[in-house]
Design a protein around this motif. Structure first.
Motif, short mmCIF file in Angstrom:
data_model
loop_
_atom_site.label_atom_id
_atom_site.label_comp_id
_atom_site.label_asym_id
_atom_site.label_seq_id
_atom_site.Cartn_x
_atom_site.Cartn_y
_atom_site.Cartn_z
N ASP A 14 -5.82 -9.47 -10.18
CA ASP A 14 -5.62 -7.93 -9.50
C ASP A 14 -4.55 -7.47 -9.19
O ASP A 14 -4.90 -5.87 -8.92
CB ASP A 14 -5.93 -7.54 -10.96
N THR A 15 -4.12 -7.62 -7.61
CA THR A 15 -3.73 -6.88 -6.82
C THR A 15 -2.47 -6.04 -7.26
O THR A 15 -2.21 -4.37 -6.72
CB THR A 15 -3.36 -8.33 -5.78
N LEU A 16 -1.73 -6.65 -8.13
CA LEU A 16 -0.55 -5.82 -8.15
C LEU A 16 -0.36 -5.47 -10.15
O LEU A 16 0.36 -5.27 -11.20
CB LEU A 16 0.95 -6.96 -8.11
N LYS A 17 -2.09 -5.43 -10.40
CA LYS A 17 -2.17 -4.67 -11.68
C LYS A 17 -0.91 -3.26 -11.99
O LYS A 17 -0.95 -3.23 -13.29
CB LYS A 17 -3.29 -4.89 -12.08
N ASN A 18 -1.18 -2.67 -11.25
CA ASN A 18 -0.58 -0.96 -11.75
C ASN A 18 1.23 -1.40 -11.06
O ASN A 18 1.70 -0.06 -10.99
CB ASN A 18 -1.03 -0.38 -10.86
N TYR A 19 1.62 -2.47 -11.12
CA TYR A 19 2.86 -2.56 -10.70
C TYR A 19 3.86 -3.20 -11.82
O TYR A 19 3.26 -4.71 -12.47
CB TYR A 19 3.90 -3.37 -9.13
N ARG A 20 4.97 -3.27 -11.56
CA ARG A 20 5.89 -3.66 -12.59
C ARG A 20 6.36 -5.59 -11.54
O ARG A 20 7.42 -4.57 -10.68
CB ARG A 20 7.39 -2.96 -13.57
N LYS B 154 0.68 -1.05 0.19
CA LYS B 154 -0.28 0.07 -0.48
C LYS B 154 0.81 1.25 -0.01
O LYS B 154 0.21 2.30 -0.25
CB LYS B 154 -0.70 0.29 1.28
N HIS C 101 3.98 3.44 -4.76
CA HIS C 101 3.26 3.96 -5.87
C HIS C 101 3.10 3.54 -7.20
O HIS C 101 3.92 2.40 -7.30
CB HIS C 101 4.32 4.85 -6.01
N HIS C 102 2.37 3.45 -8.34
CA HIS C 102 2.10 2.66 -9.09
C HIS C 102 2.89 2.69 -9.63
O HIS C 102 3.68 4.14 -9.93
CB HIS C 102 0.44 3.32 -9.70
N GLY C 103 3.01 2.29 -10.80
CA GLY C 103 4.62 1.63 -12.28
C GLY C 103 5.40 1.49 -11.98
O GLY C 103 6.77 1.56 -11.73
#
Ligand SMILES: Cc1ncc(C[n+]2csc(CCOP(=O)(O)OP(=O)(O)O)c2C)c(N)n1
Ligand SMILES: Cc1ncc(C[n+]2csc(CCOP(=O)(O)OP(=O)(O)O)c2C)c(N)n1
Ligand code: SF4
Ligand code: SF4
Ligand SMILES: [Mg+2]
Ligand SMILES: [Mg+2]
Lengths: 630, 345, 345, 630
Positions: free
Chosen positions: A137-143, A104, A107-109
């Motif tokens: 999709d917990t990690l969908k905003n991360y690489r 949490k 940051h996204h990305g």
């Protein structure tokens, strides 16, 4: 190991100014150690750094559980930085619990590196995951990089003759090796460290080094991580540096002060988080004449320190909030008998036992007022890990010069955080003068004061002819005899206050960061320095009319504080408490300070301070407009 | 910095008398203790400036003001802790702790046992009047069960603490008892305490004329004291009584009184040895005061030798200096991983 | 308000297990103690709601969170004092104090001895791991002399405290020792403590795997424990050894080990009697752990009966009510010299 | 004994409104007792009264010495009075030391009655008199009566078969008898008292009564004292009265609260001056179910009180400044576990052991802030001896209603001072509601709060099905489980603050003495009430624009405080400390409060407050004038 960047030409190199990494895993996973190694390596490489360890409250909560997660964040940079960073750019999560408690903040990305092996049903359950976060999709905003770290590590160590369990304990070095490749760090600092640390067990040395290298090579070779990053050395002030943690710097400052004062140190303490490491540090310094006493409780500890001071040593005690509360009665004894004494208080979350492993600044009012009667003393607060060294020196200087207790208010964030520290040139440090009077033809008067400091003489047992008695009952001016005289009591009360006020003459003027007048002045103290500085600097670059000052002397205040406060339309006081400094400033200067409080056991983020300033700036504009339209 | 015992024969009681008016109640037992100690100190051959008296709070704790030595009237119950710090820093001083039954055993009980178990070289003199004097007469931890005082109009329900038993449980290396009406005995005991190296714990039965008068007739009443108390003498059997015709025997681990013709004691009497290594024998003595029919023992219960805390603390410093050399500040500052940032110019 | 012992056979260990996750280190001895006590409580026949667990601070002091009873995790060292207040007000409750060697003997030493000497009806369970666990491994008052820890890199110079000796010096009415690896023995001892009326002091040797692993091999190592420890049984001679061929004899007040053919012990062996009124015998047992060559005693050292503080405090209230009638507020307000000011009008 | 005024027609009678008498003698002379008797008699006679005992610090310093002097001052009047008087109109000095230490307080023209027998060389020397003050001009400004009290007393008792020493111990009653004649008091109250007090010893009863009567008759008959004075009963509010001391009223209030709440009281304390008498008082009240525990120290005492509160009693502890310092760590436990607890702090001169037998108000800041972390609690302060009863009731009410510790700040002056007190009608007192929840079908949540008070439920051990755990670690909102969650900590910190703030709803509005607006507002708290009231009333009569308010609720403050403060040009805060309330007011309301500080271990005189107000009034006029001339 220095030509590594050429090794796999398929992989590309990007240059970054700064990176925030957070290592997170189980308490047993060695995350503090891993973070510490990355820090040292980066420091030696010349980056500026700032770190934030986050310990679990339990010694070793059940493996894989949420309360058992241990994390270490560091910010390393090619430019000057002052905080461990608001949000990680990279999270290394060694198990599901580590992912759960840390994601949490990311940051996204951002990059999330995952030890895939640990995401088994039992661990997911322990982390209260209903479904596998790697598959929803917990990690969908991360690489996300899913890497079977445990397996890869075991494979790498297959030839070494230690247990599978012992091998598994090396996996943090595997992870560290990967990060070293990603951020182009050399391995030698860590290899040296491993050799020293595990000197007694060759196989463990071999295994750890192998794991480290395997991680490095895996990252370099495998097709998983495609980019690596360069972070140039920072342009720090020229000089010799080391990385230092706050508690370490505090201990070092005290030993330095003792040496400069040619007066031995007696540190009497009772262990308490997060102060214990100062006891541990000082107990190693016996060859500097340092005596450390682990006492039966906090009251005994301050008592022993007072006794030692009576005997002519630099008497020191150290604790955290609940311990300071216990010491308050004895502290008053030191005030009335006017002996030098240094009380280190490494603040943590309160009230009561509170949040022992978390940081807070909520003991300022206790330090100021937490005693019966009118009982002034000096209060200092370091503002960075390295500044702990300097302020510890100051504390000793003031204590012995003014014959007064000094409270040194550090906190958990400073205590365990670290930064590169320019090693001072010992020869150029000012000596600290300690005088013990000797018999003269004049009658010895234990409460005859020095005219400029108002300090009484520090005559010590063993001095022929200066036998005298001190004690906790009100003393007669000059003679120090017991006195119940009404006028004398009032006089002594004023003298005790005036003496503390006299310290002002030794306190340097505050420097304003930014213009000497304007719309908003941010006033900080203690460990909020980095976040405030960064926020103010950023807003100044954007043209905002904001400046800041930082108080390291909290009682008495620096001389020029009042005039600076008066030069700004609004004053903002960010504190990790409910507004304790703000209250004192309001009372003393009748200025409508605004508070910005964070009571979460966590240091401020730069963005939180920025937002606070911006809000006040915009309301200030409104005020201006209203004023104009009247 | 070890204790220099300089013979300084010329010092007298007067040299140890400060210019402050003594302010105890007329008739208070504290006066006799003060006078005795002022007489004993010159006999110890320690220069006056090497004495430090540390006290807590209570009538008894006003003591240091009246001594022409270094003195520190501290706070309630903490004197043993403060004295520990002083002695740890200054093994060269002769440090005395003056305390009361409330100061030492109520608020200060923990510091007392910890100073004793560490064998800090302190002389701890407990003025036991079995009452809180200074706060005007509440019962104390040594007051007898059922005691009626201001705070216990219906009688106290606390069983008392036994100071010597507690000191022995903490493994004090010197434990003794004396009382304020026998100057000669008090002189001997205080002198022995002053000469002991290590924690010396001395309980002095002290009469508070105002709030607990006559608490110690057992040892002070001329008519009966010889039958109700016993003076311990090292190497001598435990014999007492006006006619010296009673002795103490051990029977299955329990003590009992036996009578005999004066001058012909049986030879199975207990023999006093203060230097027994294990504390069981001294513990027997400590329990005597509680057992009906047995006399109250006076004198040195135990006196054994063990390294002291302060000398060991000091020795660690000296060892470290010898082994690694005196601390080098430059080196310490520059330890750990260091790096140099060059001047760009 | 006296302790109602209601047989409530249906309670089981599960009824005493709270919903909180247990957070000690894997392998910590605390787990075994927790499980044992959760098993023992249902056997005492006291309704669950009548139990209160009071602890201080330390790893051990997290205990109450895991018990499905009333619980209070207080502050460091003060649990005996807090429990005293609770029990004085509520003699009907079964009040247990859970504490560690640092909590009970370092910061809390004074409260401990005062609770014991008053004979407050508390069960005080001291988890002795000879280390400060929660603060990550500094030496404690029960750590052996010379111990190297984070705070004593050169070895400690403090002589340890002996917990059972201290409890006995404070005249605890029940003193026992057991250890975390012998569930059966621990069960017996804790049950006896739970059934004792008055202060029950139980020392449990508890292994801290992280900071002081294997501190108690003397009693836990299967190979040697029978020769290095002795289990006390009331009315039975002090016999031990794998072959039950060793015993303990008293010789001039000192204990010594004698060997004999198994099954034919000499009859001058010491015989265990936990109910001896004077504490000298129990004190001998307490000192055994310090004397080289003697086995460590396990079991109940002492269990005697004496009125408890809480019942006496309660009795004074009841007496007063019986004698003078329940307090009359009107009368109390109007006591002393009074006068009336009349309305002028 | 009621027709006495007719007995010697040569002597004239004057009528006075009020008289201030001070009895002074050696600690052994029974001056406290004498003063107490005069007080009771005058009270029963219907005068308004106010008293000020002044104990020596020593138990019984050497006879005749200066530190051994004990004094008792009382003011009795036919009109309402609120202080023991600024300066005695009559001083009774039983020996030279008593004269020496007290004469400086006596106004010129006042009566000084001297026990001539005591002015022998040895006593003069002990009092450091170089020459006999009866023979030089030391007393030239006074109306001196030299009376051989000792001899007269011995003569009067010649027939009684007790020792000469025992007879001498009656001489205070001889002196009292004289004063009874001088001020037309009846003897019966004292005679009754003597009979009860010495019931066990008939001869002593006889001797004391005889001495009393002899003094009376001597004054009546001998030609020494020529005038006697009449002081009419005061027009107090109609009702039944008794004389009461502050500590006594406090104890009475607590027992009353316990009875009203149908909840037993557990008072756990460690003796300390000047709080011990509350322990002594309460220990007599066992038939009210009161349990008193004399604990091993202050920490144990507050611990036991907390334990008792956990068990469902009204948990109380009491102490003075140094003891409050020691209790501070445990107080924080009560704050975080939110149990009701009353802490009585009877303030004395500080810092440290300070001036144990002298009064001061210097623990306010300690009470507010003397704990680690942000740790708010309620603070109340009684303003007169009788008000201690009322505020003790309030303390219990607030503690149990809001589940919070309450600090009750009395002081040495209130504790030992006395005044006539209208006995409340017990039946008309509001009951105090105490609720302990029982098992319901809903899950029991130990930190589920009452919406209006924000209090959590007080479930007590022994209640089937409500088993739960509390502790000093931060608690999760609603469940009370241990929680290290950052947001939760901030929330709980705010909730704890809000709960204390919520108490405001139960605090009555302040009443302004005087006009609701004007030039100067005097703000007092605690025991300064009488002096402030008298000074303000006096200046109001002279037409000055001054009003006053008196704070008995110090945390939180009454709702209407801010608006009252805003209605005056200047605010003056007289305190027996260095300005502690003033600091809080300045911080909270940004008002430039002026301080009037007295730190002498002595209460304010009316004249000192008057002077302070006048000074501020005149500077206010200047300010006005400046403002006008702008
Ligand atoms: C912290 C603190 N608590 C309480 C007191 C009050 N007090 C002073 S002396 C004393 C007890 C004195 O008893 P003891 O130690 O037996 O000395 P004695 O007066 O009998 O010689 C107490 C309770 C204090 N001064 N400080
Ligand atoms: C007033 C105070 N001082 C110090 C501490 C720090 N502290 C917590 S537990 C502890 C010692 C724990 O040792 P022990 O009682 O033996 O318990 P264990 O963890 O070994 O079970 C200490 C020093 C504290 N929480 N509060
Ligand atoms: S009160 Fe008792 S102990 Fe104190 S000075 Fe007086 S007689 Fe001595
Ligand atoms: S640190 Fe030691 S005592 Fe604490 S939980 Fe871990 S193993 Fe147990
Ligand atoms: Mg005493
Ligand atoms: Mg432990």
């Amino acid at each position: 190991m220095t030509t590594h960047s050429e090794a796999n030409p398929q992989k590309k190199t990007e240059e970054l100014e700064s990176v925030v990494i957070r290592f997170a895993g189980d308490s047993g996973d060695g995350m503090q150690l891993t973070g510490g190694q990355f820090t040292n390596t980066s420091a030696v490489l010349g980056n500026d750094i700032s770190t934030l360890p986050d310990f679990p409250a339990e010694i070793r909560a059940p493996a894989g559980s949420l309360p058992g997660v241990s994390a270490f964040q560091l910010n390393f940079s090619s430019s000057e930085i002052r905080t461990p960073g608001d949000q990680p750019d990279v999270l290394i999560a060694m198990n599901p619990a580590a992912l759960k408690t840390n994601i949490k903040d990311v940051h996204h990305g951002a990059i999330v590196i995952i030890n895939e092996d640990a995401f088994i049903p039992r661990n997911l359950e322990r982390a209260n995951y209903e479904s596998n976060p790697l598959e929803d999709d917990t990690l969908k905003n991360y690489r996300v990089y899913r890497i079977p770290i445990s397996t890869l590590n075991q494979n790498a160590l297959v030839d070494i003759d230690i247990s599978g369990k012992a091998k598994d304990r090396c996996k943090n070095f595997f992870a560290l090796g990967m990060m070293y490749w990603m951020y182009e760090r050399p391995l030698d600092v860590t290899i040296e460290w491993i050799k020293k640390k595990f000197a007694k067990n060759e196989l463990v040395v071999e295994a750890n080094i192998k794991a480290l290298k395997a991680g490095f090579h895996y990252a370099e070779t495998a097709e998983v991580i495609s980019t690596h990053y360069k972070i140039q050395p920072a342009q720090l002030k020229p000089g010799k540096y080391r990385n230092i943690m706050g508690n370490e710097a505090t201990a070092l400052g005290l030993v330095t002060a003792s040496t400069l004062a040619k007066t031995p140190l007696v540190y009497a303490s009772y262990p308490i988080t997060p102060a214990s490491d100062i006891l541990h540090e000082l107990s190693k310094r016996k060859n500097f004449g340092v005596k450390t006493l682990q006492c039966e409780d906090e009251i005994a500890a301050i008592g022993a320190a007072i006794g030692a001071a009576f005997g002519g040593s630099i008497g020191l005690t150290g604790t955290s909030g609940p311990g300071l509360a216990l010491k308050s009665e004895a502290l008053n004894l030191a005030i009335i008998v006017e002996l030098p004494l240094i009380v280190l208080n490494i603040q943590r979350g309160g009230p009561s036992t509170g949040l022992p492993t978390k940081t807070e600044q909520s003991d300022l009012l206790q330090a100021m007022f937490g005693r019966n009667g009118d009982s002034p003393l000096a209060i200092l607060a370091p503002c960075t890990p390295g500044d702990c060294f300097h302020m510890a020196l100051e504390a000793v200087k003031i204590a012995v010069k003014y014959m007064t207790p000094v409270i040194f208010l550090s906190d958990g964030y400073l205590a365990n955080g670290s930064e590169p520290w320019m090693i001072p040139d010992y020869q150029s440090l000012d000596p600290i003068e300690v005088k013990h009077p000797q018999l003269t033809s004049e009658k010895f008067l234990p409460y005859l004061r020095n005219e400029s400091t108002l300090a009484r003489p520090w005559a010590i047992p063993g001095t022929p002819g200066l036998e005298h008695r001190i004690g906790g009952l009100e003393k007669e001016d000059v003679t120090g005899n017991v006195s119940y005289d009404p006028q004398n009591h009032e006089k002594m009360t004023h003298l005790r206050a005036a003496k503390i006020q006299a310290i002002t003459q030794d306190i340097p003027d505050l420097e304003v960061l930014g213009k000497p007048e304007g719309d908003v002045l941010v006033v900080g103290w203690g460990s909020t320095y980095g976040a405030i500085y960064s926020a103010v600097e950023k807003l100044q670059k954007q043209g905002a009319s904001v400046s800041s000052i930082h108080l390291r002397y909290l009682n008495p205040f620096p001389k020029n504080l009042e005039s600076i406060l008066g030069s700004f339309r609004r004053v903002l006081v960010p504190e990790m408490n409910m507004g304790q400094l703000a209250m004192i400033l309001r009372a003393k200067y009748l200025i409508d300070c605004q508070t910005l409080n964070k009571v979460q056991g966590q240091p401020f983020k730069i963005s939180e301070i920025t937002a606070g300033i911006e809000k006040l700036l915009s309301s200030t504009h409104e005020v201006k407009n209203v004023a104009r339209s009247r | 910095m070890s204790l220099e015992v300089v013979k300084n024969e010329k010092l007298t009681r007067k040299d140890f008398t400060s210019d402050q008016d003594v302010r105890w109640c007329p008739g208070c037992g504290d006066y006799a203790i003060l006078a005795t100690l002022q007489n004993v100190l010159p006999q110890l051959g320690i220069p006056r400036e090497k004495y430090a008296f540390i006290s807590g709070i209570g009538c008894s704790s006003r003591f240091p003001y009246y001594m022409e030595t270094y003195g520190f009237h501290t706070i309630h119950g903490r004197a043993p802790a403060i004295a520990t710090g002083l002695k740890a820093h200054r093994p060269d001083l002769s440090v005395w702790v003056i305390t009361g039954d409330g100061d030492a055993l109520s608020i200060g009980g923990n510091h007392l046992i910890h100073a004793l178990r560490r064998n800090v070289d302190l002389k701890i003199i407990l003025f036991n009047n079995r009452i809180y004097g200074l706060t005007k007469g509440q019962y104390s931890p040594t007051s007898e069960y059922g005691k009626k005082t201001k705070s216990t109009p219906y009688g106290s329900v606390d069983y008392p603490l036994n100071p010597t038993a507690l000191a022995l449980a903490a493994e004090a290396t010197f434990v003794a008892r004396t009382h304020d009406t026998d100057i000669k005995h008090m002189t001997e005991v205080l002198k022995a305490a002053g000469e002991h190296k290590g924690s010396a714990f001395v309980e002095i039965y002290q009469n508070c004329v105002i709030f607990n008068d006559n608490a110690f007739t057992q040892v002070s009443d001329k008519q009966t004291r010889d039958d109700l108390s016993i003076k311990l003498a090292d190497g001598k059997p435990l014999i007492f009584g006006k006619e010296l015709n009673k002795g103490i025997k051990l029977n299955q681990g329990s003590m009992e009184v036996v009578s005999f013709e004066a001058d012909s004691p049986p030879d199975d009497l207990m023999v006093h040895h203060a230097t027994k290594d294990d504390s069981v024998y001294a513990h027997l003595l400590a329990r005597m005061e509680e057992i009906p029919g047995l006399p109250v023992p006076l004198g040195v219960f135990r006196a054994i030798q063990k390294s002291t805390y302060d000398e060991m603390v000091q020795a660690q410093v000296q060892d470290a200096i010898e082994k690694t050399g005196p601390g080098d500040m430059e080196k310490l500052l520059n330890s750990g991983d260091t790096w140099i940032v060059e001047n760009k110019a």
